[in-house]
Design an enzyme around this catalytic site. Structure first.
Site, PDB file in Angstrom:
ATOM      1  N   GLU A   1      60.691  33.073  32.039  1.00 25.93           N
ATOM      2  CA  GLU A   1      62.092  32.657  32.139  1.00 25.93           C
ATOM      3  C   GLU A   1      62.760  33.073  30.841  1.00 25.93           C
ATOM      4  O   GLU A   1      62.464  32.532  29.778  1.00 25.93           O
ATOM      5  CB  GLU A   1      62.232  31.135  32.354  1.00 25.93           C
ATOM      6  CG  GLU A   1      61.588  30.658  33.648  1.00 25.93           C
ATOM      7  CD  GLU A   1      61.827  29.181  33.947  1.00 25.93           C
ATOM      8  OE1 GLU A   1      62.741  28.585  33.360  1.00 25.93           O
ATOM      9  OE2 GLU A   1      61.055  28.628  34.749  1.00 25.93           O
TER      10      GLU A   1
ATOM     11  N   GLU B   1      56.060  24.825  33.791  1.00 28.18           N
ATOM     12  CA  GLU B   1      56.225  24.055  32.549  1.00 28.18           C
ATOM     13  C   GLU B   1      55.408  22.770  32.558  1.00 28.18           C
ATOM     14  O   GLU B   1      55.945  21.660  32.466  1.00 28.18           O
ATOM     15  CB  GLU B   1      57.711  23.772  32.298  1.00 28.18           C
ATOM     16  CG  GLU B   1      58.499  25.058  32.077  1.00 28.18           C
ATOM     17  CD  GLU B   1      60.001  24.846  31.893  1.00 28.18           C
ATOM     18  OE1 GLU B   1      60.455  23.710  32.010  1.00 28.18           O
ATOM     19  OE2 GLU B   1      60.712  25.835  31.648  1.00 28.18           O
TER      20      GLU B   1
END
Lengths: 584, 584, 584
Positions: C298, C148
């Site tokens: 995810e 991220e």
């Protein structure tokens, strides 16, 4: 102190704020109101020691004599909650460093770190001087150390950090053990040198490290208190040593039970600014669980700075005072004698208004004192319901991303239910304190400890009613979840297994029923699989609708109830009606 | 300036934002809209002095000539509200230090301390240069110093701190006097060295020290303004020197009345971004109380950056402009000529939209100017009701833990009531300004001052109606409460004694009645004991239900009314109807 | 990767959090649930390289072999999102400096600057080592770089500042050009030295400089990613290189389209924590516009730390998984295998609860996997409606005092309308991507670019339906407004002129009608003057009541619609019903 002694009611007085020629009039009015004791000398460091090496006790001598001369008892405070400006200039590093990276500025209070050796020594010295000077005065009945200890929880300065490192090393031994104990492999937080460890000053840090930090901070305050206590003890004969604790929200920073064991004090004292009856009960019952007797060193009368102003209902001062005395307080001093003309609290309510003439509040205080004096001596309450309460459980909770809000859970849910049903409760602060109880509530008890486990099981088997709530023993002492939800012994005692734990969002509730009546459950709910237990009620909606929410299992001479959700105070009463009354 | 002169309406222009080849078209359109005056050169330091020792006035010469050549008058600004980047690099310590302990960063405006000697000298120099270059230009009618002075109230840097120490020492003489004056014994804040004194940069500091800080900051701005005024004065003959003050919330930082006395200016000017009629009246009446005549140097038209956007009702631009002219403004310049293509205010409304073509707003502005030009010359209003207003009272209020919210009290309660009843009011800024009034309202007047006391008593005895509200003279100049609530003279004049002062929580009100009609009271209520006064109304609920809330006492040729609560604007009108109209 | 290949569903696993003796059981349960792929090794730096120069790959070797030995594929992560404590001690200046002026503290993640040469080199080395060690392992199918990416947007440290200066200089050449491009004359912000330029770390800085900062930050992340990609590429043969992007609010910091072009990656992957169907569609459609195929690395199951807890409706996990596979995801890994016992995410939901026994969530995940496996292979959707989307437009918007809230505008207004009407949409990320579309929506497209202008005009003339919304091409690339509202070519194509732009306050709306039905318009409305266009609807209230709000103009083989307001999703559907369906 003799527990049968009458309760002394009095006032907190700041003679240094007023012209000396007014003192006699103040003391006369105190006497006329029926007051028996006066607490003085808090925050007076800059007056008593105006410069390094310069002392001025004469003003305090005169104040003590004026008060004592009128037949009033005295409680004297060490002034260490406010280091004077010259000391901060001398030791700039006594200032805690905020999370913004700035030292606290002067101009408030509590601007010191309890870890600073130089400051501790200065505190030791002034405490010793105070004890030497007044420790044998016949009218002095006790000493208060500092004021409302707390506040290092957000100190990120180098002093706090280095002390935390030493403490961690003493406790865990090696970095490998620290890593293993706390689970530092998460997000690559395995330290290769103690000096790398940050101060986890906000609750968003690693839950294990943050919980350790809370423990460290609490112990730092206990040690700080102990320094003064040890310095004063030799010089005060049988006079009482205490400190005025604050049981409000931020009072959770310090494990007062540990402070009472390790801090060198004689009894527990607290400040009371609550306006709610059940919160007053909570304070009194907690105080009584911490020591016998206990004192109330600040009892609010009138407005405070920002709170308790109209239209909030006025505190039923007389009622609260009488209840406190009945609950075992042996000293109650109102805060404060007269509204201050200057300083931060210049709008704070008092017995006298700014003008200094006796008025409405003076009359009410006089009435309250008369009621206490006229009351029949009664034995303090002997509650049959206990509530397990530990500060480390609170710290674990608040160090987690989804706090249980431990204090609210205990105060507003568990205790309030007991209080409204039975008038009082007993706090169970360690496993050995279960004796004499018929029911014990175990709420928010996160930390698994074999001693607690054995004690609670024995309590149930021995004839008591054990009532447990979600997250029972869910974690170890380092804020790690235990993969084992219930131990084999607990599975047997409760006759259930726990399958799943579910977060309930703040401000929301799940509905359940108990004997057909609905109640609301908050915070957490759990999926139970009953084995030998009987089901007493079921979830009505939510993620577990239709499944059991409360079970009971007979065990030995008693029973073990598992409630898989947190009822509010009304629900707690309903649970007790069902399992405690009939069950007993 | 001749008070009978017509009002000049014009615009604020930023020629440096636009290609020079557009200037002639802009000026032509201004003329066609009936504009007479253009304010320029604000914020242009980096253009006029792009580096140390390098000057470029040629662009400004061309702008001035383009404007003047079209027959428009000019007001020129000193650019000192925005020190250019090179100067900040040269003098990093001109940046104020925020309460987070960081210097302000570049990229906004007002990033300087008025206390920095090097910066003051640089300002003096560029102001002098501006005056020398344009101070005898026939079309230049005045100069604006800086822009919206304010902003050091949160500067905790060493420069501000040291200057504050010097100022305190000059004012109080000794540390003992400082202690006694402010009440520093509270929380052990007695300083043994001036250098220990913190900058009380937040309102949670000691109320006495904070109030002194407010006074210091205000005086620092006045002195800063004076430096430029003194530098320009010799070179501008009879041209007007002023600065555009801001009367909005944060405009309370500076005592504009003191600035008008000490700042070296000729008249008061202000910026007006309000959309409310009564707030416009307040600005005009306050301005007229500060100087005659006055100017409006920024009059909003259209949206601002974040405010006044749909669905907020559109400002009745024509009405506000005409009302301002009628109220005595002799210059009104709209902010701004054209929406900027770049920079922080690129969404700010203007006379022209981004595209630069005359549109709806251009038409409305033209109409407004025509209406002002066509209006009969009328005398400015001569209000018969005065409202006492002082900045130090506001500072004391905001420096206390329970602020009275002085500006709101004056604007939304007292003034609004007067405005909606009588169309205008006169602000009484010092004791000598009561002459000619029939009624005077004294609200939030915390500081006791014998001159004020005598003047108000004389006013009532001489035939006026004095109307006082809670907390009258409750404190001394250092924010200490006075133990005497009313002086003997005031007790006699009002015919009452005050027994108790009660805080009313923000957002709540107590109900009272006046001639049978209910009204709401806020902020504070007081318990009165009438002696010779007659009771005009009583509290209907709240902590004083049934007791008198408003009394009147005839005294000499006039009367003294005491209102023991703060009515809102409607209630204020009702009070005036009762005591002023009939009473007069 | 073969686009016809089946979707591999699996899980994110943290073997380092669990005893090695548990691994085999975990892998067995994964297999039994039908999982095919496991992502591991994120955040493991302190374990793999516990000290400078000390490496430990053995534990990871064992984990890889355990997983691969059970027939599961692997995706391995570089651990660079969490520099280990020893590295921070070595290079303290890798810590970003917050706007409070403090370095980030350890104890969270992403505590590094991507601009730090030493850190980049350390990342390069560990990424290379990982690729060397596992890049030819037969069961390893790909690598995830970091986690991220984002977070330098508020770094005000000297490293960030100096790099920004270099970047500005390379881009603008001279300070004069910088001044001219950005409009720095506003508030005297003309710099005479590059070093004077501040980091515009908050949105209240100069809109031009702030927009440049956003671009700089995005490019810094792309370059950071590229370093690792280049280091790994030679050693991984045809294995996939990607990074898990986050498309949530703060995912707007990085221009993922540029990252896909310049970051050295093979395909786009993202993390999905959304619970809303239309937001899932947005992610999938955006991902497909960015690369074919794409991965989801995810996929939430169960609660997250603070969100998605009861009573929020439970995520329809099976449905979302199936929809994602149908939309073209070729890998979907659930986050995470088992609830962690320790660390910040210890309350995060997972496939297994803390106790590690398969339960309800395990069953649901197994079902979801079975559904995906059983699904007929279908072609990914071929949307006929396009939505223009660019990150620089978002940066300009958020850098302005009155943001358009670009992401909301695209997601909640434009895309949601398309999604609810047509099931999917195609994002048009550059002018060359219009082919094959029948309708294209242009919302929040602030930046004028001739290529975009030509492409959109050609699209309409070539038979498409072009639908434009307020602020079309209102600014240049440097966040300056363009004085020309519509170019001559656009005026001709739309058959209108724009006269005025009006802000609508947040939370408010203007009403308009379309074929008699009302709809609500937000954010901005504009005054249109139709020339050759037909009026399709008019404003019903607000500042433009009665004037046209939507027009259409036939042009070539297609048509150009101008909507002078932003409808919500319902309104967007109505607009499409009117102009796209019938018009096509």
């Amino acid at each position: 102190m003799d527990p049968a002694a009458p309760c002394l009611v009095g006032v907190d007085y700041f003679p240094e704020h007023w012209p000396e020629e007014r003192w006699a009039e103040d003391v006369r009015l105190m006497r006329e109101a029926g007051m028996r004791v006066v607490r003085i000398a808090e925050f007076t460091w800059s007056k008593t020691q105006p410069r390094y090496g310069v002392w001025d006790w004469a003003w305090l001598d005169r104040a003590v004599e004026t008060i004592a001369g009128a037949g009033l008892k005295l409680i004297l405070c060490t002034p260490t909650a406010c280091p004077p400006p010259w000391m901060v200039q001398e030791y700039p590093d006594i200032l805690p460093v905020t999370t913004q990276g700035r030292p606290m500025t002067l101009g408030q209070r509590r601007h010191y770190s309890p870890l600073h050796a130089g400051y501790r020594e200065a505190c030791r010295e002034i405490a010793e001087q105070l004890a030497l000077r007044y420790g044998s005065h016949p009218e002095v009945i006790g000493f208060q150390i500092d004021n409302e200890l707390h506040g290092t929880i957000e100190d990120v300065g180098p002093l706090a950090q280095a002390a935390f490192h030493r403490w961690l090393k003493a406790r865990h031994g090696t970095l490998e053990a620290l890593d293993r104990n706390l689970g530092l492999v998460f997000w690559s937080q395995q330290y290769s040198n103690w000096s790398q460890i940050p101060v986890p000053a906000s609750a968003s840090h690693h839950p294990g490290l943050r919980a350790e930090w809370c423990r460290f901070v609490s112990q730092a305050w206990t040690a700080f208190c102990r320094v003064q206590a040890d310095a004063m003890r030799p010089h005060i004969a049988d006079r009482v040593l205490t400190t005025n604790c604050y049981l409000h929200r931020w009072g959770m920073e310090i494990d007062w039970h540990e402070l009472m064991r390790e801090g060198g004090l004689d009894l527990f004292a607290f400040d009371n600014y609550s306006n709610a009856l059940h919160e007053n009960g909570y304070y009194s019952d907690l105080a009584r669980s911490l020591s016998t007797p206990h004192w109330i060193l600040e009892q609010r009368c009138g407005d405070t700075r920002h709170h308790h102003i109209w239209p909030e209902p006025e505190v039923p001062l007389e009622e609260l005072t009488e209840a406190a005395a009945r609950a075992g307080a042996k000293v109650i001093t109102y805060f404060r004698w007269r509204q201050g003309l200057f300083g931060h609290e210049q709008d704070h309510g008092a017995v006298l208004d700014h003008h200094g003439r006796p008025g409405r509040m003076y009359g009410r205080v006089s009435d309250a004192i008369a009621r206490v004096a006229a009351a029949e001596p009664i034995d303090p309450p002997q509650p049959s319901t206990g509530i397990v309460f530990t500060w480390p459980d609170a710290w674990l909770s608040s160090s987690s991303p989804n706090s249980l809000h431990y204090r609210d859970l205990i105060l507003e849910n568990a205790y309030r239910g007991v209080f409204e049903r039975e008038g009082s409760g007993r706090f169970v602060l360690e496993p050995g304190q279960l004796e004499g109880l018929r029911t014990v509530l175990v709420a928010g008890k996160l930390i698994h400890d074999p001693d607690w486990e054995v004690a609670l099981i024995d309590f149930a088997r021995g004839g008591g009613t054990l009532v447990a709530f979600p997250m029972l023993f869910a974690k170890d002492a380092f804020n790690k979840y235990r993969p084992e939800y219930l131990t084999p012994a607990l599975r047997e005692v409760f006759g259930i297994e726990i399958e799943r734990r579910i977060l309930v969002r703040e401000g929301h509730a799940v509905t359940a029923e108990l004997e057909g009546a609905p109640l609301l459950l908050h915070t957490r709910v759990e999926e139970l699989v009953p084995a030998s237990a009987e089901v007493l009620g079921r979830f009505s909606d939510g993620p577990l609708a239709g499944l059991p929410w409360i079970t009971r299992c007979r065990t030995g001479k008693g029973s073990a109830v598992y409630a898989a959700g947190y009822p509010d105070a009304d629900g707690m009463r309903a649970v007790l009606d069902r399992v405690a009354v009939r069950g007993d």
